[in-house]
Design a protein around this motif. Sequence first.
Motif, PDB file in Angstrom:
ATOM      1  N   ALA A 145       0.818  -1.209   0.000  1.00 49.29           N
ATOM      2  CA  ALA A 145       0.000   0.000   0.000  1.00 49.29           C
ATOM      3  C   ALA A 145       0.856   1.265   0.000  1.00 49.29           C
ATOM      4  CB  ALA A 145      -0.928   0.010   1.210  1.00 49.29           C
ATOM      5  N   LYS A 146       2.025   1.204   0.657  1.00 51.62           N
ATOM      6  CA  LYS A 146       2.945   2.343   0.726  1.00 51.62           C
ATOM      7  C   LYS A 146       4.351   1.811   0.471  1.00 51.62           C
ATOM      8  CE  LYS A 146       0.296   4.263   4.555  1.00 51.62           C
ATOM      9  NZ  LYS A 146       0.355   4.583   5.984  1.00 51.62           N
ATOM     10  N   ASP A 147       5.172   2.606  -0.182  1.00 54.95           N
ATOM     11  CA  ASP A 147       6.560   2.201  -0.415  1.00 54.95           C
ATOM     12  C   ASP A 147       7.257   1.933   0.913  1.00 54.95           C
ATOM     13  OD1 ASP A 147       6.652   2.242  -3.199  1.00 54.95           O
ATOM     14  OD2 ASP A 147       7.001   4.404  -3.246  1.00 54.95           O
ATOM     15  N   CYS A 148       7.911   0.782   1.002  1.00 56.75           N
ATOM     16  CA  CYS A 148       8.614   0.406   2.227  1.00 56.75           C
ATOM     17  C   CYS A 148      10.119   0.340   2.025  1.00 56.75           C
ATOM     18  CB  CYS A 148       8.141  -0.961   2.710  1.00 56.75           C
ATOM     19  SG  CYS A 148       6.396  -1.065   3.034  1.00 56.75           S
ATOM     20  N   GLY A 149      10.553   0.368   0.788  1.00 58.71           N
ATOM     21  CA  GLY A 149      11.974   0.204   0.529  1.00 58.71           C
ATOM     22  C   GLY A 149      12.324  -1.275   0.561  1.00 58.71           C
ATOM     23  N   THR A 150      13.529  -1.581   0.927  1.00 60.26           N
ATOM     24  CA  THR A 150      13.985  -2.965   0.985  1.00 60.26           C
ATOM     25  C   THR A 150      13.958  -3.445   2.421  1.00 60.26           C
ATOM     26  OG1 THR A 150      15.417  -2.564  -0.910  1.00 60.26           O
ATOM     27  CG2 THR A 150      15.879  -4.512   0.405  1.00 60.26           C
ATOM     28  N   ILE A 151      13.345  -4.612   2.635  1.00 61.35           N
ATOM     29  CA  ILE A 151      13.336  -5.211   3.970  1.00 61.35           C
ATOM     30  C   ILE A 151      14.118  -6.517   3.909  1.00 61.35           C
ATOM     31  CG2 ILE A 151      11.126  -4.172   4.582  1.00 61.35           C
ATOM     32  CD1 ILE A 151       9.920  -7.040   4.272  1.00 61.35           C
ATOM     33  N   MET A 152      14.664  -6.914   5.039  1.00 58.01           N
ATOM     34  CA  MET A 152      15.419  -8.151   5.111  1.00 58.01           C
ATOM     35  C   MET A 152      14.517  -9.236   5.689  1.00 58.01           C
ATOM     36  SD  MET A 152      18.099  -9.283   4.174  1.00 58.01           S
ATOM     37  CE  MET A 152      19.787  -8.895   4.255  1.00 58.01           C
ATOM     38  N   THR A 153      14.395 -10.346   4.974  1.00 60.00           N
ATOM     39  CA  THR A 153      13.597 -11.485   5.421  1.00 60.00           C
ATOM     40  C   THR A 153      14.528 -12.676   5.627  1.00 60.00           C
ATOM     41  OG1 THR A 153      13.178 -12.314   3.200  1.00 60.00           O
ATOM     42  CG2 THR A 153      11.652 -10.647   4.049  1.00 60.00           C
ATOM     43  N   GLU A 154      13.959 -13.789   6.070  1.00 56.80           N
ATOM     44  CA  GLU A 154      14.755 -15.002   6.260  1.00 56.80           C
ATOM     45  C   GLU A 154      15.336 -15.494   4.944  1.00 56.80           C
ATOM     46  OE1 GLU A 154      12.499 -18.024   8.248  1.00 56.80           O
ATOM     47  OE2 GLU A 154      12.104 -16.748   9.977  1.00 56.80           O
ATOM     48  N   ASN A 155      14.649 -15.210   3.857  1.00 55.00           N
ATOM     49  CA  ASN A 155      15.088 -15.672   2.540  1.00 55.00           C
ATOM     50  C   ASN A 155      15.909 -14.627   1.790  1.00 55.00           C
ATOM     51  OD1 ASN A 155      13.686 -18.049   3.001  1.00 55.00           O
ATOM     52  ND2 ASN A 155      11.812 -17.241   2.084  1.00 55.00           N
ATOM     53  N   GLY A 156      16.229 -13.526   2.422  1.00 56.00           N
ATOM     54  CA  GLY A 156      17.018 -12.489   1.783  1.00 56.00           C
ATOM     55  C   GLY A 156      16.245 -11.191   1.657  1.00 56.00           C
ATOM     56  N   PRO A 157      16.845 -10.192   1.028  1.00 58.29           N
ATOM     57  CA  PRO A 157      16.189  -8.887   0.901  1.00 58.29           C
ATOM     58  C   PRO A 157      15.033  -8.915  -0.100  1.00 58.29           C
ATOM     59  CG  PRO A 157      18.299  -8.858  -0.218  1.00 58.29           C
ATOM     60  CD  PRO A 157      18.194 -10.189   0.458  1.00 58.29           C
ATOM     61  N   VAL A 158      14.007  -8.119   0.197  1.00 61.08           N
ATOM     62  CA  VAL A 158      12.845  -7.978  -0.691  1.00 61.08           C
ATOM     63  C   VAL A 158      12.554  -6.489  -0.814  1.00 61.08           C
ATOM     64  CG1 VAL A 158      10.396  -8.482  -1.005  1.00 61.08           C
ATOM     65  CG2 VAL A 158      11.875 -10.191   0.032  1.00 61.08           C
ATOM     66  N   HIS A 159      12.413  -6.025  -2.057  1.00 58.04           N
ATOM     67  CA  HIS A 159      12.107  -4.616  -2.293  1.00 58.04           C
ATOM     68  C   HIS A 159      10.586  -4.465  -2.423  1.00 58.04           C
ATOM     69  CE1 HIS A 159      12.985  -0.512  -3.288  1.00 58.04           C
ATOM     70  NE2 HIS A 159      12.184  -0.589  -4.343  1.00 58.04           N
ATOM     71  N   LEU A 160       9.996  -3.657  -1.562  1.00 58.61           N
ATOM     72  CA  LEU A 160       8.547  -3.472  -1.529  1.00 58.61           C
ATOM     73  C   LEU A 160       8.184  -2.113  -2.122  1.00 58.61           C
ATOM     74  CD1 LEU A 160       7.885  -4.854   2.057  1.00 58.61           C
ATOM     75  CD2 LEU A 160       7.605  -6.059  -0.101  1.00 58.61           C
ATOM     76  N   HIS A 166       3.268  -9.615  -3.461  1.00 59.31           N
ATOM     77  CA  HIS A 166       4.327 -10.490  -2.958  1.00 59.31           C
ATOM     78  C   HIS A 166       3.691 -11.658  -2.213  1.00 59.31           C
ATOM     79  CE1 HIS A 166       7.534  -7.565  -3.793  1.00 59.31           C
ATOM     80  NE2 HIS A 166       6.629  -6.660  -3.446  1.00 59.31           N
ATOM     81  N   TYR A 167       4.376 -12.784  -2.255  1.00 55.79           N
ATOM     82  CA  TYR A 167       3.979 -13.978  -1.505  1.00 55.79           C
ATOM     83  C   TYR A 167       5.080 -14.213  -0.487  1.00 55.79           C
ATOM     84  CZ  TYR A 167       1.978 -18.605  -0.705  1.00 55.79           C
ATOM     85  OH  TYR A 167       1.367 -19.705  -0.145  1.00 55.79           O
ATOM     86  N   MET A 168       4.797 -13.886   0.778  1.00 59.29           N
ATOM     87  CA  MET A 168       5.856 -13.862   1.782  1.00 59.29           C
ATOM     88  C   MET A 168       5.436 -14.584   3.055  1.00 59.29           C
ATOM     89  SD  MET A 168       6.927  -9.876   1.352  1.00 59.29           S
ATOM     90  CE  MET A 168       8.375 -10.018   2.368  1.00 59.29           C
ATOM     91  N   LYS A 169       6.449 -14.917   3.853  1.00 62.34           N
ATOM     92  CA  LYS A 169       6.207 -15.573   5.129  1.00 62.34           C
ATOM     93  C   LYS A 169       5.526 -14.587   6.075  1.00 62.34           C
ATOM     94  CE  LYS A 169       8.601 -18.814   8.030  1.00 62.34           C
ATOM     95  NZ  LYS A 169       9.886 -19.412   8.376  1.00 62.34           N
ATOM     96  N   ARG A 170       4.497 -15.042   6.750  1.00 58.99           N
ATOM     97  CA  ARG A 170       3.686 -14.194   7.615  1.00 58.99           C
ATOM     98  C   ARG A 170       4.529 -13.518   8.707  1.00 58.99           C
ATOM     99  NH1 ARG A 170      -1.779 -13.939   9.154  1.00 58.99           N
ATOM    100  NH2 ARG A 170      -2.295 -15.629   7.764  1.00 58.99           N
ATOM    101  N   THR A 171       5.456 -14.227   9.303  1.00 60.20           N
ATOM    102  CA  THR A 171       6.247 -13.656  10.397  1.00 60.20           C
ATOM    103  C   THR A 171       7.129 -12.504   9.924  1.00 60.20           C
ATOM    104  OG1 THR A 171       7.931 -15.362  10.054  1.00 60.20           O
ATOM    105  CG2 THR A 171       6.278 -15.756  11.778  1.00 60.20           C
ATOM    106  N   ASP A 172       7.513 -12.506   8.644  1.00 58.38           N
ATOM    107  CA  ASP A 172       8.347 -11.433   8.115  1.00 58.38           C
ATOM    108  C   ASP A 172       7.570 -10.135   7.896  1.00 58.38           C
ATOM    109  OD1 ASP A 172      10.551 -13.098   8.052  1.00 58.38           O
ATOM    110  OD2 ASP A 172      10.276 -13.660   5.946  1.00 58.38           O
ATOM    111  N   ILE A 173       6.270 -10.229   7.689  1.00 60.57           N
ATOM    112  CA  ILE A 173       5.500  -9.045   7.272  1.00 60.57           C
ATOM    113  C   ILE A 173       4.376  -8.656   8.215  1.00 60.57           C
ATOM    114  CG2 ILE A 173       6.012  -9.348   4.831  1.00 60.57           C
ATOM    115  CD1 ILE A 173       3.265 -10.737   4.593  1.00 60.57           C
ATOM    116  N   GLU A 174       4.228  -9.376   9.330  1.00 59.36           N
ATOM    117  CA  GLU A 174       3.113  -9.118  10.242  1.00 59.36           C
ATOM    118  C   GLU A 174       3.085  -7.672  10.735  1.00 59.36           C
ATOM    119  OE1 GLU A 174       2.962 -11.777  13.649  1.00 59.36           O
ATOM    120  OE2 GLU A 174       1.072 -12.513  12.843  1.00 59.36           O
ATOM    121  N   LEU A 175       4.230  -7.155  11.121  1.00 60.60           N
ATOM    122  CA  LEU A 175       4.304  -5.787  11.627  1.00 60.60           C
ATOM    123  C   LEU A 175       3.960  -4.770  10.542  1.00 60.60           C
ATOM    124  CD1 LEU A 175       4.913  -3.957  14.026  1.00 60.60           C
ATOM    125  CD2 LEU A 175       7.300  -3.949  13.316  1.00 60.60           C
TER     126      LEU A 175
END
Length: 186
Positions: A145-160, A166-175
């Motif tokens: 919904a809003k630009d987040c930049g690049t976040i670090m997940t368990e599987n590596g960086p993801v640019h949002l 995106h199809y991502m792990k719930r624990t990485d994006i819950e916040l």
Amino acid sequence: MYGDHATALVHHLYKSSTLPPYNEDLVRQVVQEINELYIRLVQLLESVNNDLADPKIGGTAIFFHRVILRNKRCVLAYLLDRFYRLRDSGNLSSVDQLDEHTSASEKQLLAEYEQLVATYSDNVQIDVSSSLYPPQALFLQVKVAKDCGTIMTENGPVHLRKDTLHYMKRTDIELLIQQGYLLPIS
């Protein structure tokens, strides 16, 4: 008529499915009516030396007391419902919504509430702001919904970037979902 302002205050909130702007004038009128009724009740009791043997005086005193209690309940219900709506919206950090719909004292209350929840979460080492129910799936499809930049997940960086899926792990994006940056897609 006594209690009309308090009834209007509750109806003002009841009619709206979203959080309406804080109605300071109506709250002030209800508080003023409570104070006026209290003064009249005290004057009545002082005039009869607290002797309520006469049914007319006793009935009047009970009436004033009941209207005062009802008005207090209405104001407290209004304030508590507003607090619950703000708390449950999950957008406590959204300054735009807070400026538009809340009073200064409500903003202070929400800031203190957030601080208490954060302190408690740190002390018990559990995120109490997360859902109480276990997740249905470990992965979620989300829309940015809003630009987040690049976040670090368990599987590596993801640019949002905004409006990307995106199809991502719930624990990485819950916040990020709670903060309104990501929207889950059913």
